[in-house]
Scaffold this motif. Structure first.
Motif, mmCIF file in Angstrom:
data_model
loop_
_atom_site.group_PDB
_atom_site.id
_atom_site.type_symbol
_atom_site.label_atom_id
_atom_site.label_comp_id
_atom_site.label_asym_id
_atom_site.label_seq_id
_atom_site.Cartn_x
_atom_site.Cartn_y
_atom_site.Cartn_z
ATOM 1 N N ALA A 296 -16.739 0.063 -1.172
ATOM 2 C CA ALA A 296 -15.805 -0.395 -2.209
ATOM 3 C C ALA A 296 -14.902 -1.524 -1.710
ATOM 4 N N LEU A 297 -14.264 -1.311 -0.569
ATOM 5 C CA LEU A 297 -13.302 -2.331 -0.102
ATOM 6 C C LEU A 297 -13.990 -3.597 0.405
ATOM 7 N N PRO A 298 -15.100 -3.480 1.162
ATOM 8 C CA PRO A 298 -15.790 -4.728 1.519
ATOM 9 C C PRO A 298 -16.227 -5.539 0.285
ATOM 10 N N ALA B 141 -15.389 -10.020 -3.542
ATOM 11 C CA ALA B 141 -15.070 -10.518 -4.885
ATOM 12 C C ALA B 141 -13.840 -11.420 -4.858
ATOM 13 N N ARG B 142 -12.906 -11.119 -3.950
ATOM 14 C CA ARG B 142 -11.664 -11.890 -3.873
ATOM 15 C C ARG B 142 -11.845 -13.223 -3.166
ATOM 16 N N THR B 143 -12.848 -13.286 -2.309
ATOM 17 C CA THR B 143 -12.945 -14.474 -1.449
ATOM 18 C C THR B 143 -14.173 -15.331 -1.737
ATOM 19 N N PRO C 59 -4.135 -3.686 -6.073
ATOM 20 C CA PRO C 59 -3.881 -3.245 -7.456
ATOM 21 C C PRO C 59 -4.683 -4.059 -8.482
ATOM 22 N N LEU C 60 -5.193 -3.306 -9.466
ATOM 23 C CA LEU C 60 -6.081 -3.893 -10.476
ATOM 24 C C LEU C 60 -5.457 -3.778 -11.858
ATOM 25 N N GLU C 61 -5.753 -4.752 -12.715
ATOM 26 C CA GLU C 61 -5.306 -4.700 -14.114
ATOM 27 C C GLU C 61 -6.517 -4.903 -14.998
ATOM 28 N N GLU C 62 -6.662 -4.033 -16.015
ATOM 29 C CA GLU C 62 -7.861 -4.139 -16.850
ATOM 30 C C GLU C 62 -7.783 -5.319 -17.804
ATOM 31 N N ARG C 63 -8.929 -5.957 -17.986
ATOM 32 C CA ARG C 63 -9.045 -7.052 -18.957
ATOM 33 C C ARG C 63 -9.541 -6.486 -20.279
ATOM 34 N N GLY D 7 -3.853 -11.945 -8.618
ATOM 35 C CA GLY D 7 -4.429 -13.170 -9.183
ATOM 36 C C GLY D 7 -5.721 -13.639 -8.555
ATOM 37 N N GLU D 8 -6.217 -12.959 -7.513
ATOM 38 C CA GLU D 8 -7.427 -13.457 -6.867
ATOM 39 C C GLU D 8 -8.671 -12.728 -7.354
ATOM 40 N N GLY D 9 -9.365 -13.299 -8.314
ATOM 41 C CA GLY D 9 -10.667 -12.794 -8.729
ATOM 42 C C GLY D 9 -10.618 -11.521 -9.553
#
Ligand code: SAM
Ligand code: SF4
Length: 331
Positions: free
Chosen positions: A175-177, A182-184, A223-227, A243-245
Motif C-alpha cells: 500500500a505505502l510503496p 502515485a505521489r511521485t 491523508p486522503l480526500e475523496e473526489r 495536493g500531490e496526486g
C-alpha cells in the motif's frame, strides 16, 4: 449507420465493451492462471481481426462508445497493433484503451500509439522484484517498468494507470510503496479487490483485502480526500490532501457497482458475456461464420444484452464462480 441504443431489462444503457483478443498469456498470476497455464484455444477458434472489427463496429452503431482490448495478454497476439488501427478507425468510438501486463510494452508502445491507442492500464501487483515474481510467477518487474517508461514517452496516451490486485496477506505491504509511486510519478494507481475468478479456485471471502482497508493504511500516513464519483465510474478516487496526486480503489466485492454497470464483454472465441460472473454466454462466432447479416447479429446481441444480470452474487450464500477464469473471460 446508427442503430437503436443497446439497453438491458433493468434500464441500463450499454456503452462499454471489453474485447479479449487472446486467451494466451506469458505470465501466470496466482489470482488468475494456474502455474502450468490453461488449454489454449486453437487458432481457428479465435475470432479473426476482421470478425472482431465487424462485431465491434456493429456494437458501436448500437451506442458502444468505450472499447477496451484485453486478454489473456493482448500483446502476445500476432500483429496486435494492426487490430488496434482497424478499430481506432471506427466512427463513433470515443475511447480506445488497452489492459496489459506490460511485458511487451517496451517492444510495442510506439506501434500501439501510432495505431491509435488512447489509454493504457498496466497491471503491476508489487514494486519489489521478488514479490512481483511471487505473484506473477515471472521475474519480470524490470521489463514491465521499462514498458511503462516507453509509454511515458507518449504524453498523448493519458492517463496511464497501474492496477494492483488486492489480496490479504500480500498487498498490505504494497500500500505505502504504491502510494509513494502515485505521489511521485505521472501514473495513476488503482487497487482492485481480488474476485473469485482465479483458475485455481483458491479465492475465499477472507482473501479479499478491501479497498477501505487499503485506504486506511494509506490515509494514516498520507491523508486522503475523496473526489466526487462520476456516473458508471468503477473506482473511488482519493486525492492526497497535501495536493500531490491521487489514488483509486475498485471495490467490486465489498462495494458492488452493478446498478451502474454499462459493460459487456466479448471473449477471444466470440462469446458475448453480460457480466463477469455470468453463467450463460451467447455465441457470436457461429452466426458470424454462417453468414448472418448485420441485422441478424444485432438481434442476437440485443436479446443477450436485454437479459444482462441485475447484479453479481459474490456475497450471497451458495455463490458459484463461473467456469471461466479471468484470463479466459477478458478482465
Ligand atoms: N494480461 C493483462 C493484464 O494482466 O493486465 C490483461 C488481462 S487480465 C485478466 C486483466 C486484469 O484482470 C488485470 O489487471 C488483472 O490483474 C485482473 N485480474 C485477473 N484475475 C483477477 C482476479 N481474480 N480478481 C481481480 N482482478 C483480477
Ligand atoms: Fe496473464 Fe493478465 Fe491473467 Fe496475469 S492477470 S495471468 S498477466 S491474463
Amino acid at each position: 449507420m446508427p442503430r437503436e441504443p443497446l439497453h438491458d431489462a433493468h434500464g441500463r444503457r450499454i456503452a462499454d465493451l471489453r474485447v479479449s483478443v487472446t486467451d494466451r498469456c506469458n505470465f501466470r498470476c496466482q489470482y488468475c492462471m494456474p502455474a502450468e497455464g490453461l488449454p489454449w484455444l486453437a487458432r481457428d477458434e479465435i475470432l479473426s481481426f476482421e470478425e472482431i472489427e465487424r462485431v465491434v463496429g456493429l456494437m458501436v452503431e448500437m451506442g458502444v462508445e468505450d472499447l477496451r482490448l484485453t486478454g489473456g495478454e493482448p500483446l502476445v497476439r500476432r500483429q496486435f497493433p494492426r487490430l488496434v488501427a482497424m478499430l481506432a478507425g471506427l466512427d463513433g468510438l470515443r475511447d480506445l484503451s488497452l489492459t496489459t501486463n506490460g511485458y511487451l510494452l517496451e517492444r510495442d508502445a510506439d506501434a500501439l500509439v501510432a495505431a491509435g491507442v488512447g489509454r493504457v492500464n498496466v497491471s503491476i501487483d508489487s514494486l519489489q522484484r521478488d514479490r512481483f515474481f511471487q505473484m506473477t510467477r515471472r521475474d519480470s518487474l524490470p521489463q514491465v517498468l521499462r514498458g511503462l517508461e516507453a509509454l511515458s514517452h507518449h504524453p498523448k496516451v493519458h492517463p496511464v494507470k497501474v492496477n494492483a490486485v488486492a489480496i490479504r496477506g500480500f498487498t498490505e505491504e504494497e500500500a505505502l510503496p504504491f502510494a509513494e509511486f502515485a505521489r511521485t510519478s505521472a501514473f495513476q494507481v488503482r487497487f482492485i479487490e481480488f474476485m473469485p475468478l482465479d483458475a485455481d479456485q483458491a479465492w475465499t471471502p477472507d482473501a479479499v483485502l478491501t479497498g477501505e482497508e487499503l485506504r486506511q493504511i494509506i490515509h494514516a500516513v498520507h491523508p486522503l480526500e475523496e473526489r466526487p464519483r462520476e456516473p458508471s465510474a468503477t473506482a473511488r478516487i482519493f486525492r492526497f490532501a497535501d495536493g500531490e496526486g491521487e489514488i483509486g480503489f475498485i471495490n467490486p466485492v465489498s462495494e458492488p457497482f452493478c446498478s451502474d454497470c454499462n459493460r459487456i464483454r466479448l471473449t477471444a472465441e466470440g462469446k458475448l458475456r453480460t457480466c463477469l460472473f455470468s453463467m450463460h454466454e451467447t455465441d457470436l462466432r457461429e452466426p458470424l461464420r454462417a453468414g448472418a447479416t448485420d441485422d441478424d447479429l444485432e438481434q442476437i446481441v440485443r436479446d443477450a444484452v436485454w437479459r444482462k444480470e441485475l447484479k453479481h452474487r459474490v456475497n450471497e450464500p451458495g455463490f458459484r464462480p463461473p467456469a471461466r477464469s479471468m484470463s479466459a473471460i477478458g478482465g
